[in-house]
Design a protein around this motif. Structure first.
Motif, PDB file in Angstrom:
ATOM      1  N   ALA A 120      -2.566  10.795 -10.694  1.00  0.00           N
ATOM      2  CA  ALA A 120      -1.502   9.837 -10.369  1.00  0.00           C
ATOM      3  C   ALA A 120      -2.088   8.581  -9.743  1.00  0.00           C
ATOM      4  CB  ALA A 120      -0.487  10.476  -9.430  1.00  0.00           C
ATOM      5  N   CYS A 121      -3.075   8.748  -8.888  1.00  0.00           N
ATOM      6  CA  CYS A 121      -3.727   7.590  -8.254  1.00  0.00           C
ATOM      7  C   CYS A 121      -4.419   6.731  -9.304  1.00  0.00           C
ATOM      8  CB  CYS A 121      -4.731   8.058  -7.210  1.00  0.00           C
ATOM      9  SG  CYS A 121      -5.578   6.704  -6.362  1.00  0.00           S
ATOM     10  N   MET A 122      -5.085   7.367 -10.250  1.00  0.00           N
ATOM     11  CA  MET A 122      -5.756   6.610 -11.301  1.00  0.00           C
ATOM     12  C   MET A 122      -4.758   5.840 -12.152  1.00  0.00           C
ATOM     13  SD  MET A 122      -8.934   9.024 -12.578  1.00  0.00           S
ATOM     14  CE  MET A 122      -8.048  10.591 -12.597  1.00  0.00           C
ATOM     15  N   CYS A 123      -3.648   6.482 -12.490  1.00  0.00           N
ATOM     16  CA  CYS A 123      -2.634   5.832 -13.323  1.00  0.00           C
ATOM     17  C   CYS A 123      -1.967   4.677 -12.584  1.00  0.00           C
ATOM     18  CB  CYS A 123      -1.573   6.856 -13.755  1.00  0.00           C
ATOM     19  SG  CYS A 123      -2.153   8.052 -14.975  1.00  0.00           S
ATOM     20  N   HIS A 124      -1.611   4.913 -11.328  1.00  0.00           N
ATOM     21  CA  HIS A 124      -0.968   3.867 -10.527  1.00  0.00           C
ATOM     22  C   HIS A 124      -1.911   2.678 -10.356  1.00  0.00           C
ATOM     23  CE1 HIS A 124       0.688   1.892  -6.912  1.00  0.00           C
ATOM     24  NE2 HIS A 124       1.851   2.393  -7.302  1.00  0.00           N
ATOM     25  N   SER A 125      -3.172   2.961 -10.055  1.00  0.00           N
ATOM     26  CA  SER A 125      -4.153   1.882  -9.879  1.00  0.00           C
ATOM     27  C   SER A 125      -4.378   1.138 -11.190  1.00  0.00           C
ATOM     28  CB  SER A 125      -5.483   2.456  -9.373  1.00  0.00           C
ATOM     29  OG  SER A 125      -5.313   3.086  -8.114  1.00  0.00           O
ATOM     30  N   PHE A 126      -4.472   1.889 -12.278  1.00  0.00           N
ATOM     31  CA  PHE A 126      -4.656   1.270 -13.595  1.00  0.00           C
ATOM     32  C   PHE A 126      -3.502   0.329 -13.918  1.00  0.00           C
ATOM     33  CE2 PHE A 126      -3.606   1.260 -18.125  1.00  0.00           C
ATOM     34  CZ  PHE A 126      -4.793   0.780 -18.668  1.00  0.00           C
ATOM     35  N   HIS A 127      -2.282   0.750 -13.611  1.00  0.00           N
ATOM     36  CA  HIS A 127      -1.096  -0.056 -13.908  1.00  0.00           C
ATOM     37  C   HIS A 127      -1.147  -1.400 -13.194  1.00  0.00           C
ATOM     38  CE1 HIS A 127       3.100  -1.123 -14.596  1.00  0.00           C
ATOM     39  NE2 HIS A 127       3.232  -1.310 -13.296  1.00  0.00           N
ATOM     40  N   TYR A 128      -1.458  -1.378 -11.904  1.00  0.00           N
ATOM     41  CA  TYR A 128      -1.432  -2.624 -11.141  1.00  0.00           C
ATOM     42  C   TYR A 128      -2.682  -3.475 -11.357  1.00  0.00           C
ATOM     43  CZ  TYR A 128       2.970  -1.528  -8.931  1.00  0.00           C
ATOM     44  OH  TYR A 128       4.307  -1.281  -8.723  1.00  0.00           O
TER      45      TYR A 128
END
Length: 298
Positions: A120-128
């Motif tokens: 989830a952290c990777m996805c959230h960071s990737f998004h922003y």
């Protein structure tokens, strides 16, 4: 053509002058009010005149009086977008690394045992990070500035939402999704698919605009399959953005994420409907099959 205000003597300008030219002249007399801070109207209750409007095309004679209002300090949209994106990125990572004073002291700088938390952290960071890079290198923002006061409202929404969802996803007592790895994988696939789709739409919209030009065109699908949704909706960038957050909700099974997704859907629907109405008004040959954000529904 002559123009002026009650507090300034009339000034002669060419009929081909634009509203922006008038603002520039006003700025020379009153340096405090730079063009982006000015609002000029022909009538106090009328809409603000656009910078590109030409005087000879306005409903005025050989003289014209403009009503001025101060829009207040302004920020570029690019600056606001960056602030909206960098804040959630940093805040989420603060919760992910469990900095002191967030959870119980015994969990300071500890790491979750659940793989989905790291994912989830990777996805959230990737998004922003993607949004930051798009703001810097992809988007061609047609609106120059926005009031300084709006940055507090915009950033407050994104920053608080990121902190809220990060608190629960990274909490030491966080429980994994009910259907396990299968649910996590499904959410991840939806998220990644929609992120690629969203990026593809942004590239297509960028290629539609000429740098420095405000000429508007109808967006159509390209050879990229992710853009084929243009046949069905006017704002597929919002459609894919919604899909990304639905995927993130499925992957994390977190109530704050679901709430953020619902609120984002409502807001994006408002934006999409406004854009759709604008397309219909500006282009007589605009495709009638298209919906605003959801094919055949909304």
């Amino acid at each position: 053509m002559m123009w002026g205000t009650d507090n300034e003597k009339s000034t002669q300008v060419e009929p081909t002058a634009t509203v922006l030219d008038i603002k520039s002249l006003f700025h020379k007399s009153y340096p405090k009010w730079y063009p982006a801070r000015q609002s000029l109207r022909l009538d106090p209750k009328a809409k603000c005149l656009r910078d590109e409007e030409v005087l000879q095309m306005l409903p005025v004679g050989t003289t014209a009086s403009f009503y001025f209002s101060d829009l207040g300090p302004q920020l570029t949209w690019g600056t606001v977008f960056l602030a909206e994106c960098v804040g959630p990125l940093i805040l989420y990572l603060m919760f992910y690394f469990r900095l002191p004073f967030i959870y119980s002291p015994k969990y300071d700088f500890s790491s979750s045992k659940h793989w989905v938390v790291h994912l989830a952290c990777m996805c959230h960071s990737f998004h922003y990070i993607k949004r930051v890079l798009e703001t810097l290198f992809v988007h061609r923002i047609s609106h120059g500035t926005m009031p300084l006061r709006n940055i507090f409202k915009n950033c407050g929404y994104y920053w608080c939402s990121a902190a809220w969802m990060a608190y629960y996803i990274n909490h030491p007592l966080y429980t994994t999704p009910y259907y396990g790895q299968q649910q996590v994988n499904s959410g991840l696939y939806i998220f990644l698919f929609c992120q690629v789709g969203n990026f593809s739409i942004h590239i297509a919209l960028r290629n539609l605009k000429v740098q420095g030009s405000k000429v508007k065109k109808i967006p159509y699908p390209t050879k990229n399959p992710f853009t084929w949704i243009f046949w069905l909706v006017s704002c597929p960038n919002y459609t894919y953005e919604l899909g990304s957050w639905i995927g993130f909700t499925v992957m994390t099974q977190c109530v704050p994420v679901a709430f953020f997704t619902i609120v984002a859907f409502v807001q994006m629907t408002v934006w999409a409907k406004g854009k759709h109405r604008s397309y219909l008004k500006e282009f007589r040959d605009y495709p009638t099959l298209r919906s605003s954000i959801l094919p055949f529904i909304l």
